[in-house]
Design a protein around this motif. Sequence first.
Motif, PDB file in Angstrom:
ATOM      1  N   HIS A   3       0.815  -1.110  -0.420  1.00 47.70           N
ATOM      2  CA  HIS A   3       0.157  -0.028   0.056  1.00 47.70           C
ATOM      3  C   HIS A   3       1.201   1.395   0.049  1.00 47.70           C
ATOM      4  O   HIS A   3       1.779   1.367   0.844  1.00 47.70           O
ATOM      5  CB  HIS A   3      -0.930  -0.138   1.054  1.00 47.70           C
ATOM      6  N   TYR A   4       0.987   2.001  -0.868  1.00 44.22           N
ATOM      7  CA  TYR A   4       1.480   3.045  -1.293  1.00 44.22           C
ATOM      8  C   TYR A   4       0.737   4.777  -0.899  1.00 44.22           C
ATOM      9  O   TYR A   4      -0.533   4.509  -1.717  1.00 44.22           O
ATOM     10  CB  TYR A   4       2.477   2.963  -2.127  1.00 44.22           C
ATOM     11  N   ALA A  22       2.448   2.544  -6.191  1.00 49.51           N
ATOM     12  CA  ALA A  22       4.020   2.227  -6.455  1.00 49.51           C
ATOM     13  C   ALA A  22       4.819   4.336  -7.442  1.00 49.51           C
ATOM     14  O   ALA A  22       4.042   3.850  -8.269  1.00 49.51           O
ATOM     15  CB  ALA A  22       5.123   1.132  -6.398  1.00 49.51           C
ATOM     16  N   ALA A  23       5.343   4.802  -7.017  1.00 46.85           N
ATOM     17  CA  ALA A  23       5.402   5.657  -7.045  1.00 46.85           C
ATOM     18  C   ALA A  23       6.827   5.339  -8.957  1.00 46.85           C
ATOM     19  O   ALA A  23       6.462   5.656  -9.281  1.00 46.85           O
ATOM     20  CB  ALA A  23       6.122   6.422  -6.268  1.00 46.85           C
ATOM     21  N   VAL A  24       6.780   4.110  -7.969  1.00 46.99           N
ATOM     22  CA  VAL A  24       8.418   4.075  -9.411  1.00 46.99           C
ATOM     23  C   VAL A  24       8.380   1.944  -9.702  1.00 46.99           C
ATOM     24  O   VAL A  24       8.097   1.677  -7.788  1.00 46.99           O
ATOM     25  CB  VAL A  24       9.694   4.283  -8.882  1.00 46.99           C
ATOM     26  N   LEU A  25       8.857   1.323 -10.413  1.00 47.07           N
ATOM     27  CA  LEU A  25       9.012   0.226 -10.979  1.00 47.07           C
ATOM     28  C   LEU A  25      10.045   0.131 -10.850  1.00 47.07           C
ATOM     29  O   LEU A  25      10.912   1.055 -12.480  1.00 47.07           O
ATOM     30  CB  LEU A  25       8.131  -0.197 -11.606  1.00 47.07           C
ATOM     31  N   ALA A  69       9.446  -3.442  -6.381  1.00 46.06           N
ATOM     32  CA  ALA A  69       8.232  -1.289  -6.350  1.00 46.06           C
ATOM     33  C   ALA A  69       8.684  -0.744  -5.399  1.00 46.06           C
ATOM     34  O   ALA A  69       9.403  -0.730  -4.450  1.00 46.06           O
ATOM     35  CB  ALA A  69       6.972  -2.384  -5.930  1.00 46.06           C
ATOM     36  N   LEU A  70       8.584   0.720  -5.771  1.00 46.56           N
ATOM     37  CA  LEU A  70       9.066   1.605  -4.621  1.00 46.56           C
ATOM     38  C   LEU A  70       8.101   2.730  -4.302  1.00 46.56           C
ATOM     39  O   LEU A  70       8.119   3.090  -5.624  1.00 46.56           O
ATOM     40  CB  LEU A  70      10.554   2.005  -5.504  1.00 46.56           C
ATOM     41  N   GLY A  71       8.355   3.001  -3.695  1.00 47.35           N
ATOM     42  CA  GLY A  71       7.251   4.307  -2.671  1.00 47.35           C
ATOM     43  C   GLY A  71       7.331   4.502  -1.562  1.00 47.35           C
ATOM     44  O   GLY A  71       7.419   4.370  -0.910  1.00 47.35           O
ATOM     45  N   TYR A  72       5.905   5.821  -1.143  1.00 49.33           N
ATOM     46  CA  TYR A  72       6.305   5.828   0.384  1.00 49.33           C
ATOM     47  C   TYR A  72       5.224   4.992   0.552  1.00 49.33           C
ATOM     48  O   TYR A  72       3.950   5.051  -0.166  1.00 49.33           O
ATOM     49  CB  TYR A  72       5.592   7.565   0.886  1.00 49.33           C
TER      50      TYR A  72
END
Length: 172
Positions: free
Chosen positions: A14-15, A71-74, A143-146
């Motif tokens: 969950h981002y 996700a903000a970035v993959l 997956a990457l994000g806050y």
Amino acid sequence: MILEAIEKRYSVRHYKDQPVEEDKLAEVLEAARLAPSGSNLQPWKLVVVRDRATIRSMVHAIGGQQFVEQAAVLIVACMNGEGYNIGHRYDGAVVDITIALDHVTLQAASMGLGTCWLGNYDGNEVRALLDIPSGNPVVIILALGYPDESHPHRPGPRKPLDELVCWENFTG
């Protein structure tokens, strides 16, 4: 300090709807660049995906996992050359890529970012979506994000150390 990042890191599903700042993204990518690899071959290429439409189009290729859209970035990690494999029964490139992305996960955790390893994907579909050459197989996607803290993380149990480690000789 490193153990703190290890303890913080978990699979975020969950981002927040919040982009990752360029300097933070550069730092997590630098962690991958600095990762060790057999004979320092660094047999990887990371495809960084930030475009929302592209991320949405990748959901199907990543096993239909809908949370991926948040996700903000993959980060799509591909083999780029061969890893160091003299006489071993494993693929050194896969090991090296895994080490590099683990560095990314720990750096991200230390900066308040969250990650999730994505191993359920159709490599051919991902390659087609991102114009990745057939000679560069997709190894893993991150997956990457806050993290969205409104969905609390409940850590799963870990085996005790004495079940994972034996001294001098392998024991059951």
